[in-house]
Design a protein around this motif. Structure first.
Motif, PDB file in Angstrom:
ATOM      1  N   ARG A  78      -2.455   9.906  -3.955  1.00  0.00           N
ATOM      2  CA  ARG A  78      -2.100   8.469  -3.898  1.00  0.00           C
ATOM      3  C   ARG A  78      -1.152   8.185  -2.740  1.00  0.00           C
ATOM      4  O   ARG A  78      -0.426   9.068  -2.280  1.00  0.00           O
ATOM      5  N   PRO A  79      -1.109   6.912  -2.318  1.00  0.00           N
ATOM      6  CA  PRO A  79      -0.201   6.542  -1.226  1.00  0.00           C
ATOM      7  C   PRO A  79       1.264   6.617  -1.673  1.00  0.00           C
ATOM      8  O   PRO A  79       1.557   6.597  -2.865  1.00  0.00           O
ATOM      9  N   ARG A  80       2.161   6.678  -0.689  1.00  0.00           N
ATOM     10  CA  ARG A  80       3.586   6.490  -0.962  1.00  0.00           C
ATOM     11  C   ARG A  80       3.883   5.025  -0.648  1.00  0.00           C
ATOM     12  O   ARG A  80       3.534   4.537   0.441  1.00  0.00           O
ATOM     13  N   SER A  81       4.549   4.380  -1.568  1.00  0.00           N
ATOM     14  CA  SER A  81       4.738   2.936  -1.395  1.00  0.00           C
ATOM     15  C   SER A  81       5.623   2.596  -0.201  1.00  0.00           C
ATOM     16  O   SER A  81       5.438   1.569   0.444  1.00  0.00           O
ATOM     17  N   GLY A  82       6.565   3.472   0.111  1.00  0.00           N
ATOM     18  CA  GLY A  82       7.453   3.208   1.252  1.00  0.00           C
ATOM     19  C   GLY A  82       6.678   3.167   2.564  1.00  0.00           C
ATOM     20  O   GLY A  82       6.890   2.277   3.400  1.00  0.00           O
ATOM     21  N   LEU A  83       5.783   4.115   2.747  1.00  0.00           N
ATOM     22  CA  LEU A  83       4.973   4.141   3.975  1.00  0.00           C
ATOM     23  C   LEU A  83       4.051   2.929   4.032  1.00  0.00           C
ATOM     24  O   LEU A  83       3.809   2.361   5.097  1.00  0.00           O
ATOM     25  N   ALA A  84       3.520   2.557   2.866  1.00  0.00           N
ATOM     26  CA  ALA A  84       2.623   1.394   2.828  1.00  0.00           C
ATOM     27  C   ALA A  84       3.408   0.128   3.184  1.00  0.00           C
ATOM     28  O   ALA A  84       2.951  -0.697   3.986  1.00  0.00           O
ATOM     29  N   PHE A  85       4.581  -0.001   2.607  1.00  0.00           N
ATOM     30  CA  PHE A  85       5.392  -1.211   2.823  1.00  0.00           C
ATOM     31  C   PHE A  85       5.921  -1.298   4.260  1.00  0.00           C
ATOM     32  O   PHE A  85       5.800  -2.330   4.915  1.00  0.00           O
ATOM     33  N   LYS A  86       6.454  -0.171   4.734  1.00  0.00           N
ATOM     34  CA  LYS A  86       7.111  -0.217   6.055  1.00  0.00           C
ATOM     35  C   LYS A  86       6.119  -0.133   7.215  1.00  0.00           C
ATOM     36  O   LYS A  86       6.356  -0.688   8.286  1.00  0.00           O
ATOM     37  N   HIS A  87       5.003   0.586   7.014  1.00  0.00           N
ATOM     38  CA  HIS A  87       4.115   0.854   8.162  1.00  0.00           C
ATOM     39  C   HIS A  87       2.658   0.468   7.935  1.00  0.00           C
ATOM     40  O   HIS A  87       1.830   0.660   8.829  1.00  0.00           O
ATOM     41  N   GLY A  88       2.319   0.014   6.722  1.00  0.00           N
ATOM     42  CA  GLY A  88       0.906  -0.312   6.451  1.00  0.00           C
ATOM     43  C   GLY A  88       0.033   0.912   6.334  1.00  0.00           C
ATOM     44  O   GLY A  88      -1.183   0.856   6.489  1.00  0.00           O
ATOM     45  N   LEU A  89       0.688   2.050   6.043  1.00  0.00           N
ATOM     46  CA  LEU A  89      -0.051   3.313   5.960  1.00  0.00           C
ATOM     47  C   LEU A  89      -0.450   3.577   4.507  1.00  0.00           C
ATOM     48  O   LEU A  89       0.397   3.594   3.616  1.00  0.00           O
ATOM     49  N   THR A  90      -1.738   3.816   4.275  1.00  0.00           N
ATOM     50  CA  THR A  90      -2.163   4.062   2.901  1.00  0.00           C
ATOM     51  C   THR A  90      -3.233   5.146   2.880  1.00  0.00           C
ATOM     52  O   THR A  90      -3.668   5.658   3.908  1.00  0.00           O
ATOM     53  N   VAL A 108      -5.375  14.759   3.203  1.00  0.00           N
ATOM     54  CA  VAL A 108      -5.022  13.376   2.862  1.00  0.00           C
ATOM     55  C   VAL A 108      -5.662  12.453   3.894  1.00  0.00           C
ATOM     56  O   VAL A 108      -5.420  12.594   5.095  1.00  0.00           O
ATOM     57  N   LEU A 109      -6.472  11.533   3.408  1.00  0.00           N
ATOM     58  CA  LEU A 109      -7.165  10.601   4.301  1.00  0.00           C
ATOM     59  C   LEU A 109      -6.299   9.351   4.476  1.00  0.00           C
ATOM     60  O   LEU A 109      -6.339   8.427   3.669  1.00  0.00           O
ATOM     61  N   LEU A 110      -5.527   9.366   5.549  1.00  0.00           N
ATOM     62  CA  LEU A 110      -4.626   8.237   5.801  1.00  0.00           C
ATOM     63  C   LEU A 110      -5.308   7.189   6.661  1.00  0.00           C
ATOM     64  O   LEU A 110      -6.104   7.517   7.551  1.00  0.00           O
ATOM     65  N   VAL A 111      -4.986   5.942   6.415  1.00  0.00           N
ATOM     66  CA  VAL A 111      -5.467   4.864   7.279  1.00  0.00           C
ATOM     67  C   VAL A 111      -4.264   3.997   7.656  1.00  0.00           C
ATOM     68  O   VAL A 111      -3.379   3.755   6.825  1.00  0.00           O
ATOM     69  N   ASN A 112      -4.253   3.592   8.903  1.00  0.00           N
ATOM     70  CA  ASN A 112      -3.156   2.766   9.402  1.00  0.00           C
ATOM     71  C   ASN A 112      -3.582   1.299   9.395  1.00  0.00           C
ATOM     72  O   ASN A 112      -4.317   0.849  10.259  1.00  0.00           O
ATOM     73  N   LEU A 113      -3.114   0.573   8.393  1.00  0.00           N
ATOM     74  CA  LEU A 113      -3.429  -0.858   8.296  1.00  0.00           C
ATOM     75  C   LEU A 113      -2.322  -1.702   8.926  1.00  0.00           C
ATOM     76  O   LEU A 113      -2.329  -2.927   8.817  1.00  0.00           O
ATOM     77  N   GLY A 114      -1.370  -1.037   9.529  1.00  0.00           N
ATOM     78  CA  GLY A 114      -0.290  -1.747  10.211  1.00  0.00           C
ATOM     79  C   GLY A 114      -0.711  -2.138  11.618  1.00  0.00           C
ATOM     80  O   GLY A 114      -1.856  -1.926  12.019  1.00  0.00           O
ATOM     81  N   ASP A 115       0.233  -2.710  12.384  1.00  0.00           N
ATOM     82  CA  ASP A 115      -0.149  -3.116  13.743  1.00  0.00           C
ATOM     83  C   ASP A 115       0.513  -2.272  14.823  1.00  0.00           C
ATOM     84  O   ASP A 115       0.508  -2.634  15.993  1.00  0.00           O
ATOM     85  N   GLU A 116       1.081  -1.118  14.401  1.00  0.00           N
ATOM     86  CA  GLU A 116       1.663  -0.215  15.404  1.00  0.00           C
ATOM     87  C   GLU A 116       1.138   1.197  15.203  1.00  0.00           C
ATOM     88  O   GLU A 116       0.762   1.570  14.088  1.00  0.00           O
ATOM     89  N   ASP A 117       1.133   1.992  16.271  1.00  0.00           N
ATOM     90  CA  ASP A 117       0.746   3.404  16.154  1.00  0.00           C
ATOM     91  C   ASP A 117       1.667   4.078  15.147  1.00  0.00           C
ATOM     92  O   ASP A 117       2.867   3.761  15.085  1.00  0.00           O
ATOM     93  N   PHE A 118       1.129   5.040  14.406  1.00  0.00           N
ATOM     94  CA  PHE A 118       1.964   5.787  13.464  1.00  0.00           C
ATOM     95  C   PHE A 118       1.831   7.273  13.778  1.00  0.00           C
ATOM     96  O   PHE A 118       0.723   7.813  13.831  1.00  0.00           O
TER      97      PHE A 118
END
Ligand SMILES: O=c1ccn([C@H]2C[C@H](O)[C@@H](COP(=O)(O)OP(=O)(O)OP(=O)(O)O)O2)c(=O)[nH]1
Ligand SMILES: [Mg+2]
Length: 161
Positions: A78-90, A108-118
């Motif tokens: 499962r995602p970590r909520s902090g990464l999802a909230f701060k970076h859009g990473l899920t 872990v299949l991560l996807v960057n739904l944020g607008d900056e490189d992670f």
């Protein structure tokens, strides 16, 4: 930073963790608080080669771990909520399913739904794994399903408020 809890405080089944060479030096997953449901998974990427995930892109991140999960259980990634909230990473396939008979490396299949490189760096806690009981069922083909008050109503049939 609070130290992860020692094994001795855990009452429950035992999951085996095999550390692959590229996870050497990384702490094993552990519960970070007495009531934690999940253990954080760390990225086993090379120290000198962080994994860059561009906005809208995904990446399969190695954990360097092979698990031996008891029969009748699964691991849910499962995602970590902090990464999802701060970076859009899920976690794209959340919850990822780790079967008890899987003996490959957990990834872990991560996807960057944020607008900056992670940048995923070595040892970064990128997701969490929750171990849960599963029930396998027997399949029985029937010609008709028994009636109920709900019937075929679904997808909002009971109202939205
Ligand atoms: O987030 C995940 C999800 C899955 N897996 C591993 C463990 C799991 O047991 C295996 C298969 O996963 P799943 O059944 O979800 O994928 P599939 O696309 O159905 O692959 P397969 O045909 O191998 O079952 O891949 C992971 O390491 N991480
Ligand atoms: Mg499958």
């Amino acid at each position: 930073m609070r130290a992860a809890l020692q094994n001795s405080s855990v009452i429950g089944p035992t999951v085996g963790f095999v550390r692959l060479p590229h996870a050497e030096g990384l702490p094993l997953p552990a519960y970070e608080s007495a009531g934690a449901a999940g253990m954080d998974l760390r990225a086993a990427v090379p120290d000198d080669r962080p994994l860059l995930i561009l906005p809208g892109k995904r990446a399969l991140v190695p954990t360097g771990l092979i698990l031996e999960i008891p029969e009748g259980m699964e691991g849910q990634v499962r995602p970590r909520s902090g990464l999802a909230f701060k970076h859009g990473l899920t976690v794209l396939n959340s919850p990822g399913t780790v079967d008890s008979d899987y003996r490959g490396e957990v990834k872990v299949l991560l996807v960057n739904l944020g607008d900056e490189d992670f940048a995923v760096t070595r040892g970064m806690r990128i997701a969490q794994i929750v171990f849960a009981a599963v029930t396998q069922v027997a399949v029985e083909e029937r010609s008709l399903a028994g009636g109920t008050a709900r019937g075929s109503g679904g997808f909002g049939s009971t109202g939205t408020a």
